[in-house]
Write an enzyme that holds these catalytic residues in place. Structure first.
Site, mmCIF file in Angstrom:
data_model
loop_
_atom_site.group_PDB
_atom_site.id
_atom_site.type_symbol
_atom_site.label_atom_id
_atom_site.label_comp_id
_atom_site.label_asym_id
_atom_site.label_seq_id
_atom_site.Cartn_x
_atom_site.Cartn_y
_atom_site.Cartn_z
ATOM 1 C CG ASN A 9 -1.730 1.210 1.427
ATOM 2 O OD1 ASN A 9 -1.793 2.061 0.537
ATOM 3 N ND2 ASN A 9 -2.377 1.336 2.575
ATOM 4 C CD1 TRP A 10 3.496 0.912 -2.814
ATOM 5 C CD2 TRP A 10 3.486 1.970 -4.801
ATOM 6 N NE1 TRP A 10 4.150 0.113 -3.737
ATOM 7 C CE2 TRP A 10 4.154 0.737 -4.955
ATOM 8 C CE3 TRP A 10 3.357 2.799 -5.918
ATOM 9 C CZ2 TRP A 10 4.698 0.319 -6.175
ATOM 10 C CZ3 TRP A 10 3.885 2.393 -7.134
ATOM 11 C CH2 TRP A 10 4.558 1.169 -7.258
ATOM 12 C CE LYS A 11 -0.327 3.277 4.737
ATOM 13 N NZ LYS A 11 -0.256 3.381 6.177
ATOM 14 C CG HIS A 92 -6.044 1.788 5.214
ATOM 15 N ND1 HIS A 92 -5.653 2.748 6.111
ATOM 16 C CD2 HIS A 92 -4.982 0.965 5.044
ATOM 17 C CE1 HIS A 92 -4.381 2.524 6.454
ATOM 18 N NE2 HIS A 92 -3.957 1.445 5.818
ATOM 19 C CD GLU A 94 -3.172 5.436 6.729
ATOM 20 O OE1 GLU A 94 -3.146 5.469 5.492
ATOM 21 O OE2 GLU A 94 -2.243 4.942 7.406
ATOM 22 C CD GLU A 164 -3.584 -2.559 7.280
ATOM 23 O OE1 GLU A 164 -2.482 -2.753 6.787
ATOM 24 O OE2 GLU A 164 -4.267 -1.555 7.034
ATOM 25 N N GLY A 170 2.297 2.306 10.764
ATOM 26 C CA GLY A 170 3.238 3.418 10.607
ATOM 27 C C GLY A 170 3.914 3.837 11.899
ATOM 28 C CB SER A 210 5.171 -1.542 12.003
ATOM 29 O OG SER A 210 4.705 -0.224 12.184
ATOM 30 N N GLY A 231 2.783 -1.117 4.325
ATOM 31 C CA GLY A 231 2.844 0.302 3.991
ATOM 32 C C GLY A 231 4.284 0.726 3.772
ATOM 33 N N GLY A 232 4.891 1.267 4.805
ATOM 34 C CA GLY A 232 6.245 1.827 4.719
ATOM 35 C C GLY A 232 7.253 0.946 3.980
HETATM 36 P P1 PGA Z 1 2.675 0.285 7.664
HETATM 37 O O1 PGA Z 1 1.230 0.480 7.001
HETATM 38 O O2 PGA Z 1 3.240 -0.990 7.100
HETATM 39 O O3 PGA Z 1 3.459 1.501 7.244
HETATM 40 O O4 PGA Z 1 2.478 0.211 9.142
HETATM 41 C C1 PGA Z 1 0.363 -0.603 6.774
HETATM 42 C C2 PGA Z 1 -0.931 -0.124 6.174
HETATM 43 O O5 PGA Z 1 -1.427 0.945 6.559
HETATM 44 O O6 PGA Z 1 -1.500 -0.788 5.284
#
Ligand code: PGA
Length: 253
Positions: A9-11, A92, A94, A164, A170, A210, A231-232
């Site tokens: 997930n590149w956000k 998600h 967010e 998640e 993050g 993470s 994500g990251g």
């Molecule tokens: P993260 O994000 O790996 O940076 O914690 C995961 C996500 O939000 O899908």
């Protein structure tokens, strides 16, 4: 047998050039046998990535449930399907938090994705206070009940679940393997109650939060963890390459 999946997930990150480069790198990676890899680039780059991708599937981070109409700024599931997009993230944390997406709205998105044959990655997970007050299993089950369990068994079979925990997204703080496995078992047994054992056994439940080359191996080795939503670490080709590699998936299994 349920699919093993690693999804990036590149956000809202990367320039167009950077996204093209990362997409090329991901497509060149040595992917472990049987591992399905997805990338979820920012909407603007989805088509580009789709056209460049041969080894991995491309999804969108969001979409609107109506097919078309006066919804300024939105992109529909139907439009994504036309562009060859194969999957979509729904729920998600967010989007739930910053864009106030309700369980009812997520339900509409799920239905629209399924109508157009786009695979939904349904995200669920608890905030820190819920983890700390001990009601996290019920909290996540309720998210599933309110947004997902209206689906027929046939429709449900198309979806991937991503657990998640919000306190791990993050933050550099990861769920322990025990915490992840406990939740994944609870999710699977709730699915089993709803749709039966066979469907529950065949549903991929990913972990996100993470997840990185240092912890992926032990998380992916948990019996009920079928991969990760990353994500990251998905923004760094060298790290993502480790997560999709055969080594990460075989040593502990
Ligand atoms: P993260 O994000 O790996 O940076 O914690 C995961 C996500 O939000 O899908």
């Amino acid at each position: 047998m349920r699919s093993k999946i690693v999804a990036g997930n590149w956000k809202m990150n990367l320039s167009q050039i950077q996204a093209q480069e990362l997409c090329r790198e991901v497509n060149r990676m040595n992917i472990g046998p049987g591992i399905e890899v997805y990338i979820f680039p920012p909407m603007l780059y989805v088509s580009d990535c789709r056209n460049q991708s041969t080894a991995v599937k491309v999804g969108a981070q969001n979409a609107y449930p109506e097919d078309n109409g006066a919804y300024t700024g939105e992109v529909s599931m139907w439009q994504l399907k036309e562009a060859g997009v194969e999957a979509v993230l729904i729920g998600h944390s967010e989007r739930r938090e910053y864009f106030r997406e309700s369980n009812e709205f997520l339900k509409q998105k799920l239905d629209a994705a399924l109508v157009h044959g786009i695979k939904p990655f349904f995200c669920c997970g608890e905030p820190l206070e819920i983890r700390e007050n001990g009601t996290f299993l019920d909290y996540v089950k309720k998210q599933l009940e309110e947004s997902v369990f209206h689906l027929s068994a046939e429709a449900f079979k198309q979806i991937v679940i991503a657990y998640e925990p919000i306190w791990a997204i993050g933050t550099g703080r990861t769920a322990s393997t025990e915490q992840a496995e406990e939740m994944h078992v609870a999710i699977r047994s709730r699915i089993s109650e709803q749709y039966g054992k066979e469907i529950a056994e065949n549903t991929s439940v990913l972990y996100g939060g993470s997840c990185n080359p240092g912890n992926a191996q032990s998380l992916f080795a948990c019996e009920n963890v079928d991969g990760g939503l990353i994500g990251g670490a998905s923004l760094k080709a060298s790290e993502f390459a480790v997560l999709v590699s055969e080594e990460t998936w075989t040593i502990l299994n």
